[in-house]
Write a protein that holds these residues in place. Structure first.
Motif, mmCIF file in Angstrom:
data_model
loop_
_atom_site.group_PDB
_atom_site.id
_atom_site.type_symbol
_atom_site.label_atom_id
_atom_site.label_comp_id
_atom_site.label_asym_id
_atom_site.label_seq_id
_atom_site.Cartn_x
_atom_site.Cartn_y
_atom_site.Cartn_z
ATOM 1 N N VAL A 26 -61.805 71.123 54.732
ATOM 2 C CA VAL A 26 -61.801 70.532 53.402
ATOM 3 C C VAL A 26 -61.526 69.041 53.572
ATOM 4 C CG1 VAL A 26 -60.589 70.392 51.203
ATOM 5 C CG2 VAL A 26 -61.076 72.627 52.221
ATOM 6 N N VAL A 27 -62.375 68.222 52.969
ATOM 7 C CA VAL A 27 -62.239 66.772 53.070
ATOM 8 C C VAL A 27 -61.885 66.197 51.707
ATOM 9 C CG1 VAL A 27 -63.365 64.601 53.690
ATOM 10 C CG2 VAL A 27 -63.950 66.705 54.930
ATOM 11 N N LEU A 28 -60.780 65.465 51.638
ATOM 12 C CA LEU A 28 -60.389 64.763 50.422
ATOM 13 C C LEU A 28 -60.907 63.331 50.511
ATOM 14 C CD1 LEU A 28 -56.677 65.951 50.040
ATOM 15 C CD2 LEU A 28 -58.646 66.685 48.680
ATOM 16 N N ALA A 29 -61.817 62.969 49.602
ATOM 17 C CA ALA A 29 -62.373 61.612 49.557
ATOM 18 C C ALA A 29 -62.491 61.218 48.089
ATOM 19 C CB ALA A 29 -63.726 61.556 50.254
ATOM 20 N N THR A 30 -61.341 61.167 47.431
ATOM 21 C CA THR A 30 -61.310 61.060 45.963
ATOM 22 C C THR A 30 -60.899 59.680 45.462
ATOM 23 O OG1 THR A 30 -59.070 61.932 46.033
ATOM 24 C CG2 THR A 30 -60.833 63.516 45.674
ATOM 25 N N GLY A 31 -60.885 58.676 46.335
ATOM 26 C CA GLY A 31 -60.588 57.320 45.866
ATOM 27 C C GLY A 31 -59.113 57.027 45.699
ATOM 28 N N ASP A 32 -58.826 56.077 44.837
ATOM 29 C CA ASP A 32 -57.468 55.561 44.733
ATOM 30 C C ASP A 32 -56.698 56.198 43.574
ATOM 31 O OD1 ASP A 32 -58.422 54.352 42.403
ATOM 32 O OD2 ASP A 32 -57.517 52.410 42.840
ATOM 33 N N PHE A 33 -55.518 55.602 43.260
ATOM 34 C CA PHE A 33 -54.678 56.126 42.168
ATOM 35 C C PHE A 33 -54.309 55.032 41.173
ATOM 36 C CE2 PHE A 33 -51.896 55.060 45.756
ATOM 37 C CZ PHE A 33 -50.951 54.228 45.184
ATOM 38 N N ASN A 61 -63.418 57.741 34.740
ATOM 39 C CA ASN A 61 -64.875 57.834 34.825
ATOM 40 C C ASN A 61 -65.253 57.966 36.294
ATOM 41 O OD1 ASN A 61 -67.628 57.580 34.713
ATOM 42 N ND2 ASN A 61 -67.624 55.419 34.118
ATOM 43 N N TYR A 62 -65.566 59.178 36.714
ATOM 44 C CA TYR A 62 -65.855 59.407 38.125
ATOM 45 C C TYR A 62 -67.231 58.884 38.532
ATOM 46 C CZ TYR A 62 -61.694 62.307 38.137
ATOM 47 O OH TYR A 62 -60.401 62.749 38.037
ATOM 48 N N ASP A 63 -68.017 58.450 37.574
ATOM 49 C CA ASP A 63 -69.322 57.868 37.878
ATOM 50 C C ASP A 63 -69.276 56.344 37.914
ATOM 51 O OD1 ASP A 63 -70.610 60.377 37.979
ATOM 52 O OD2 ASP A 63 -70.733 60.423 35.795
ATOM 53 N N ALA A 64 -68.082 55.767 37.754
ATOM 54 C CA ALA A 64 -67.969 54.306 37.712
ATOM 55 C C ALA A 64 -68.394 53.703 39.039
ATOM 56 C CB ALA A 64 -66.536 53.906 37.400
ATOM 57 N N GLY A 65 -69.103 52.599 38.957
ATOM 58 C CA GLY A 65 -69.475 51.867 40.158
ATOM 59 C C GLY A 65 -68.464 50.779 40.438
ATOM 60 N N PHE A 66 -68.960 49.610 40.854
ATOM 61 C CA PHE A 66 -68.084 48.484 41.174
ATOM 62 C C PHE A 66 -67.505 47.927 39.878
ATOM 63 C CE2 PHE A 66 -67.119 44.085 42.124
ATOM 64 C CZ PHE A 66 -66.566 44.159 43.394
ATOM 65 N N GLY A 69 -60.032 46.695 37.313
ATOM 66 C CA GLY A 69 -59.143 47.100 36.238
ATOM 67 C C GLY A 69 -58.519 48.465 36.342
ATOM 68 N N GLY A 70 -58.692 49.160 37.462
ATOM 69 C CA GLY A 70 -58.132 50.500 37.615
ATOM 70 C C GLY A 70 -59.217 51.555 37.591
ATOM 71 N N LEU A 71 -59.176 52.482 38.553
ATOM 72 C CA LEU A 71 -60.261 53.451 38.686
ATOM 73 C C LEU A 71 -59.823 54.893 38.471
ATOM 74 C CD1 LEU A 71 -62.226 51.982 41.727
ATOM 75 C CD2 LEU A 71 -63.125 52.382 39.440
ATOM 76 N N PHE A 72 -59.145 55.473 39.477
ATOM 77 C CA PHE A 72 -58.948 56.920 39.494
ATOM 78 C C PHE A 72 -57.474 57.317 39.389
ATOM 79 C CE2 PHE A 72 -62.899 56.278 42.131
ATOM 80 C CZ PHE A 72 -63.759 56.529 41.074
ATOM 81 N N LYS A 73 -57.254 58.619 39.248
ATOM 82 C CA LYS A 73 -55.925 59.151 38.931
ATOM 83 C C LYS A 73 -55.160 59.682 40.140
ATOM 84 C CE LYS A 73 -56.326 58.744 34.352
ATOM 85 N NZ LYS A 73 -55.420 57.961 33.496
ATOM 86 N N GLY A 74 -55.669 59.474 41.340
ATOM 87 C CA GLY A 74 -54.955 59.984 42.507
ATOM 88 C C GLY A 74 -55.051 61.487 42.663
ATOM 89 N N LEU A 256 -59.212 45.694 42.052
ATOM 90 C CA LEU A 256 -60.377 46.446 42.498
ATOM 91 C C LEU A 256 -59.979 47.877 42.841
ATOM 92 C CD1 LEU A 256 -63.345 46.576 43.239
ATOM 93 C CD2 LEU A 256 -62.766 45.709 45.501
ATOM 94 N N ALA A 257 -58.969 48.045 43.673
ATOM 95 C CA ALA A 257 -58.507 49.379 44.047
ATOM 96 C C ALA A 257 -57.142 49.263 44.708
ATOM 97 C CB ALA A 257 -59.494 50.056 45.002
ATOM 98 N N VAL A 258 -56.475 50.394 44.864
ATOM 99 C CA VAL A 258 -55.230 50.467 45.626
ATOM 100 C C VAL A 258 -55.501 51.318 46.857
ATOM 101 C CG1 VAL A 258 -52.844 51.242 45.640
ATOM 102 C CG2 VAL A 258 -53.794 50.195 43.588
#
Length: 290
Positions: A26-33, A61-66, A69-74, A256-258
């Motif tokens: 299982v690979v976790l590749a879910t971005g930042d928090f 928004n999991y379809d967000a591109g570049f 201001g904050g992206l994902f929920k960890g 951009l990201a953490v």
């Protein structure tokens, strides 16, 4: 929290559940928090107050591109912690792209025109890399700065187009300058920057004090003299703000990201608090700690 990780369980839109078995891993590749308020205040506290509440309180928004201001929920970081993963040793987590300078840029250079703070005062030599300028901007009142420039700036300095476009434009210089101005006007239409026939109009739209015009006039005098006796910017970058229409932009901290999160080894295997491999679990991308 023992044994091999073999599957992921997901909730469907109808409220039922599905189990996805990983035949090899299982690979976790879910971005930042960066859109998770609790995690930001715990792991990146210096930057946590500058994420907008609507980002923290909305669904990601999991379809967000570049975007800034904050992206994902960890999600992946939390799933890993639930099965015993350890958190990275480094504190705080690295904030990526956290302090960009405002205004039209040449790739990763800073805006080379006039920068002022909320008091309408110039505060730096604008000729530096964008991250270096951003750290200086971050030290200004309200962590907010403003860029002001004229219509002819597009032909005076090598630029990348609009303030949020780092792709160099090519072709005839006049056509290139026209395309840059067109990108500015598109940003004005989108509400990302302001435009006015006079400097006073732009200053008023930004909410800056009226005496900001004195700062602009003084800067123009330095440019025409060819010597920056205030901050010693190179003469080649002394471009007066005199030809309208005029443009301006307000910018605060930009995220951009953490980076980072779950402890892992050089083979991307997720580790527990003691540094032991959690069999069957791998991490990739911004979720990787250490």
């Amino acid at each position: 929290n023992t044994g091999r990780v073999t599957a992921v369980i997901c909730s469907r839109e109808d409220g039922s559940y599905a189990k996805y078995t990983g035949s090899k891993a299982v690979v976790l590749a879910t971005g930042d928090f960066s859109a998770n308020r609790d995690m930001m205040y715990r792991y990146a506290p210096s930057y946590a107050p500058y994420i907008a509440d609507e980002v923290y309180d909305s669904e990601p928004n999991y379809d967000a591109g570049f975007q800034y201001g904050g992206l994902f929920k960890g999600d992946g970081q939390r799933m890993g912690l639930w099965v015993g993963a350890g958190w990275q040793k480094i504190f705080p987590n690295c904030v990526m792209g956290g302090f960009f300078g405002p205004g039209p840029r040449n790739l990763y250079s800073n805006f080379l025109g006039l920068l002022v703070n909320t008091k309408g005062e110039r505060f730096m030599n604008e000729n530096c890399l964008s991250p270096c300028a951003g750290m200086n901007n971050f030290g200004q009142p309200g962590k907010t700065v403003f860029a002001l420039w004229g219509h002819d700036y597009a032909s005076q300095v090598e630029l990348s187009g609009s303030w949020n476009n780092d792709s160099m434009l090519e072709g005839d210089p006049a056509a290139k300058a026209a395309a840059i101005v067109e990108s500015w006007d598109a940003d004005v239409e989108a509400g990302a920057m302001v435009k006015g026939d006079t400097l006073e109009s732009v200053i008023e739209q930004l909410g800056l004090p009226p005496e900001t015009i004195e700062t602009v006039n003084h800067y123009n005098e330095l440019c025409l003299a060819g010597e920056d006796t205030d901050y010693y910017k190179k003469p080649v970058f002394l471009t007066p703000v005199k030809q309208g229409p005029f443009y301006a932009l307000k910018v605060g901290p930009a995220l951009l990201a953490v980076c980072g999160g779950l402890k892992c080894n050089n083979d991307f295997q997720c580790l527990d608090e003691n540094g032991e491999v959690i069999e069957g679990l791998y991490v990739l991308g911004n979720i990787m700690g250490d």
